[in-house]
Write an enzyme that holds these catalytic residues in place. Structure first.
Site, PDB file in Angstrom:
ATOM      1  N   SER A   1       0.811  -1.221   0.000  1.00 58.85           N
ATOM      2  CA  SER A   1       0.000   0.000   0.000  1.00 58.85           C
ATOM      3  C   SER A   1       0.841   1.265   0.000  1.00 58.85           C
ATOM      4  O   SER A   1       0.338   2.352  -0.313  1.00 58.85           O
ATOM      5  CB  SER A   1      -0.915   0.034   1.230  1.00 58.85           C
TER       6      SER A   1
ATOM      7  N   CYS B   1      -3.908   1.694  -9.577  1.00 56.80           N
ATOM      8  CA  CYS B   1      -4.163   1.757  -8.136  1.00 56.80           C
ATOM      9  C   CYS B   1      -5.411   2.595  -7.937  1.00 56.80           C
ATOM     10  O   CYS B   1      -5.394   3.813  -8.152  1.00 56.80           O
ATOM     11  CB  CYS B   1      -2.991   2.374  -7.376  1.00 56.80           C
TER      12      CYS B   1
ATOM     13  N   MET C   1      -7.969  -2.817  -1.734  1.00 62.22           N
ATOM     14  CA  MET C   1      -7.470  -2.059  -2.870  1.00 62.22           C
ATOM     15  C   MET C   1      -8.654  -1.429  -3.602  1.00 62.22           C
ATOM     16  O   MET C   1      -9.709  -2.045  -3.751  1.00 62.22           O
ATOM     17  CB  MET C   1      -6.708  -2.976  -3.830  1.00 62.22           C
TER      18      MET C   1
END
Length: 396
Positions: A67, A104, A318
């Site tokens: 992350s 992302c 995510m």
């Protein structure tokens, strides 16, 4: 013996959703790193502090988790009808490579803010007060993301009272629309379901054969039932990440799922494609205690989801996997949809290790093929530090 002096590069350290990374304006990068290739990868690896055999990234900006080992490069868009081009690099912690194969979703929340502050969005498109609509071209996957960025007195508003499980402090809400999120360039023929099935029997040598939903939406994802692999869906990071055998099993599942989806041609190629696909397991609602100590009630959930990123169970979820969850939940018959109780639905609230998240999706079926117009979720973003990042001049 002489050594190269350090150089400094304008950069901004930002949190987006439950991730954080180093953001660059493409034009600020050294000339050799303005194009894809070995020089760019070497520079970004050094910025983040990889590869690090100690897996701590002490000598760089990375935070030693998937992350927090991320980079973003932005530029004025060359795509018609878009404001900014967004390129994402997932940096391996202990190996010398950057995975450019996916997006992302969490850092997507920070792209609009950075783009406005960096002057990459035409001033006429930014109101004095209100919401700026930033049209983002996600270069890695060739998709459009629409960010709704709050503006106060002509500046991006970052503070607010929007709370996001997995993030300690409240901030301003940024709504994201992931348009047509099925990943056309991935898998067989660009289908949302590359095998042609909503559910497959996935055979994984040494692990077993079990039901799986293999979907390309947001990010290629392999969904399996928690019970089929010996879990409840209420697990926290320590339950999985402290078990090397479990992590190895998940990586094997991921590799064979990638092969079945057509993302790789040989099993050994999965090792160099760590960012995609993701592997996740789902279960019907159940009460549990989140990693913060917060009680999560089954009655507040539609289903439970746990997902792995870069070989470890993610501390929350995510953003791109949340898009996959919302998309799969909207399509009757997928494992995600069945775990949520089946039937038609336009949104779900799922439980993850840090708490809950709601994601919506609009799905339609025509001639037997499912399409999703968009997936919607809210995140927040904040500048943590801005200035220059320094690296040795001979690092790239």
């Amino acid at each position: 013996m002489t050594h190269a002096a350090q150089i400094r590069i304008p950069a901004t350290y930002m949190r987006g959703g439950t991730s954080k990374g180093v953001f660059f304006n493409l034009s600020d990068l050294p000339e050799a790193a303005q194009l894809p290739g070995a020089a760019r990868d070497a520079l970004l690896l050094r910025v983040i502090g990889s590869p690090d055999p100690y897996e701590k990234q002490i000598d760089g900006m990375g935070g030693a988790t998937s992350s927090t080992s991320k980079t973003v490069i932005l530029s004025r868009s060359i795509k018609a009808g878009h404001d900014v081009d967004y390129l994402f690099g997932q940096v391996s912690i202990d190996k010398p490579f950057i995975d450019w194969s996916g997006n992302c979703g969490n850092l997507s929340a920070a792209v609009g803010s950075f783009a406005i502050s960096a002057g990459l969005v035409d001033a006429a498109r930014v109101p004095r007060n209100g919401v700026a609509v930033v049209r983002i071209w996600q270069v890695n996957i060739g998709k459009t993301i629409i960010a709704h960025v709050p503006i106060t007195d002509g500046q991006v508003q970052e503070t607010g009272d929007f709370e996001l499980d997995g993030v300690t402090f409240p901030a301003a809400e940024v709504q994201l629309e992931f348009m047509d999120p099925a990943a056309e360039e991935e898998g067989a023929g660009g289908s949302m379901f590359p095998t042609g099935n909503l559910v497959d029997d996935l055979e994984v040598p040494g692990v077993g054969t079990f039901k799986a939903t293999l979907i390309n939406a947001g990010i290629p994802t392999i969904f399996v039932n928690a019970a089929d692999i010996g879990y409840t869906g209420t697990e926290l990071q320590g339950d999985i990440n402290s078990d090397p055998k479990a992590l190895a099993r998940f990586e094997t599942i991921r590799a064979y799922g990638a092969l079945r989806m057509g993302l790789i041609d040989r099993i050994d190629e999965a090792a160099k494609r760590q960012h995609t696909p993701k592997v996740a397991f789902v279960a019907p609602p159940a009460s549990y205690t989140a990693s913060s100590g917060k009680a999560v009630a089954a009655g507040d959930l539609d289903l439970l989801v746990r997902a792995l990123s870069m070989g470890k169970l993610h501390h929350a979820m995510m953003g791109t996997a949340a898009v996959a969850i919302g998309t799969a939940a909207a399509i009757p018959g997928t494992l995600v949809n069945l775990a949520a109780g089946g039937g038609e639905r336009s949104s779900v609230r799922f439980g993850h290790p840090s708490g809950t998240l709601r994601v919506g999706a609009e799905a339609t079926q025509a001639d037997g093929e499912w399409t999703v117009v968009k997936a919607i979720m809210s995140r927040s973003a904040r500048v943590l530090m801005e200035g220059w990042v320094r690296v040795p001049g001979d690092a790239f």
